[in-house]
Design an enzyme around this catalytic site. Structure first.
Site: not given
Length: 485
Positions: A46, A86, A144, A291-292
């Site tokens: 994350d 996210c 999320h 995720d990024n």
């Protein structure tokens, strides 16, 4: 009478022997049937920067287990998340589709639980299709993808679930004392986990993964595990044992952040060891990626420009690898651009599962590319968009167009000659910019407006204003005043 009794005993023993042999044969058949289809393990970090792993050349944060996994598998030079932050990124991963196609291009609301904000129920997500086709399924860690119960993992194709449904949580899992607050903390199959059963979330998620692998390996069905660490997302919190691994780092913030990465890497090493111990490793298809891009709290997207939330390379190009020892030769570095959207169709291909509408998927099966059966680029074009077009980008071949919500202007880059996006070619190649604009406009016709809003577009303007303030203060001999302030 005695002879008859002896004959009966002999006959009964022969029966048991034959039945045992038959049972062994059936067991062997079951095991062989299980081994026809791989286990699937998707490990998500994350907000981890491209430069925060050794297999991308990072040197200050030790990641020996991820580096070994990359050595035994295939790492990606140009592996992209499908979104710069996210919740939408996770929606793209699990749906295999651009999140803009179904209105999930913003984070779910921060300040209230919107019953309609979540990964739409009519999207056939990866866990659902694998569960329908005989896979044991579990989700661990950060979700999320919707606060309302109908969006929770145990309603979306996961047999087992250990984690939290929101976007952020402290690393001790302490959400509060009353039941409403506890429901925002760590849940096991939707039931709050007592605080005294939690330690440090990164370790807790690792331990649950190990436990589920032990459980699933005893069954004949293959398993799908979605292991979504919240590390190294803020808040920056780490334990002494992981901080010791960063004692060589003099910059305190970076050391604390690095300790969170170390904790995750240590956990991944334990998960891989359990797969090997149970005999599952060789036939487990493993994807790892962030995720990024890296966040602004001491993560590093170096050498690339930008960070989480941006559409420059640092916001979307991430640490990314795949391993499947039984089918992929390890130790390779794949150079061509690929996307997290490719994970879904690659998993379906490996698991021999057919999607009812394969044309709806935006990713591609990477298997023939990774086996050198196809040499062309997996994608002609890749697209990104946030906040209904407040920022957008596309990559076509070597050229990348960015409309930055931070700068509020267009950029054009040649990523072969300028991989770090230092030189804007808008004024040099206006025809190329117009070509890419038309391609992007055509793509938007297959998308819809976001179904809910988030503050990202406003926040990036605030961040850019602050950046410009520092630049202005540095002029005319005022740099010293900045340090005093």
């Amino acid at each position: 009478m005695k002879k008859i009794y002896i004959k009966f005993i002999v006959f009964f023993c022969l029966y048991l022997l034959i039945a045992g042999c038959k049972q062994t044969e059936l067991s062997q058949v079951s095991v062989e049937k299980k081994r026809e289809r791989p286990n699937i393990l998707i490990i998500l970090s994350d907000d981890q920067g491209w430069g925060d792993v050794g297999f991308n050349g990072g040197t200050d944060i030790p990641t020996p287990n991820l580096d070994q996994l990359a050595k035994e598998g295939i790492s990606f030079e140009a592996g992209y998340a499908s979104h710069p932050y996210c919740s939408p990124s996770r929606a793209g991963l699990l749906s295999g589709r651009y999140q803009q196609r179904f209105g999930h291009e913003n984070n779910t609301p921060y300040d209230h639980a919107d019953p309609d904000a979540g990964l739409p129920l009519n999207e056939l997500i990866l866990s659902e299709i694998l569960q329908q086709n005989g896979y044991q399924t579990c989700a661990i860690g950060k979700w999320h993808l919707g606060d309302d119960k109908k969006f929770w993992p145990n309603q979306r194709g996961f047999d087992d679930w250990f984690g939290f449904y929101g976007g952020g949580l402290n690393y001790w899992g302490n959400a509060g004392k009353d039941i409403e607050q506890k429901m925002k903390g760590i849940l096991k199959d939707g039931v709050p986990v007592p605080q005294n059963e939690l330690t440090y979330l990164t370790d807790d998620f690792t331990n649950e993964a190990i436990s589920y692998i032990d459980k699933y390996s005893k069954n004949t069905a293959p398993f799908f595990m979605y292991l979504a660490y919240n590390a190294p997302h803020a808040p920056i919190q780490a334990t002494d044992n992981y901080l010791k691994a960063m004692e060589h780092m003099e910059y305190g913030d970076r050391a604390a952040y690095g300790a969170m990465v170390v904790g995750m890497d240590t956990g991944i090493g334990k998960v891989i060891e359990k797969l090997k111990e149970t005999g599952e490793y060789e036939n487990t298809l493993i994807f790892f990626y962030s995720d990024n891009g890296g966040h602004i709290h001491s993560a590093s997207s170096a050498p690339f420009r930008g960070h989480k939330g941006m559409l420059f390379e640092g916001g979307i190009r991430v640490p990314f690898l795949v391993s499947w020892p039984k089918h992929f030769y390890g130790g390779k570095r794949y150079q061509k651009p690929i996307s997290a959207l490719d994970i879904y169709p690659t998993v379906l291909s490996a698991s021999r599962v057919k999607h009812p509408k394969p044309e709806s998927l935006d990713g591609v099966d990477l298997t023939p590319y990774l086996k050198n059966q196809k040499n062309e680029n997996p994608h002609d074009i890749l697209y990104w968009r946030y906040s209904n077009g407040a920022g957008f980008a596309m990559r076509k071949g070597n050229f990348k167009m960015v409309y930055s919500g931070y700068k509020q202007k267009f950029h054009l880059f040649d990523l072969v000659n300028d991989p770090y996006e230092h030189h804007n070619l808008v004024s040099v190649m206006p025809e190329k910019l117009e070509e890419l604009k038309k391609e992007y406009t055509s793509w938007t016709k297959g998308t819809i407006a976001p179904k809910w809003s988030d503050p990202h577009a406003e926040n990036v303007l605030k961040e850019e204003k602050k950046r410009q303030w520092y630049i202005d203060k540095a002029k005319d001999g005022e740099k010293e005043k900045i340090y005093k302030d």
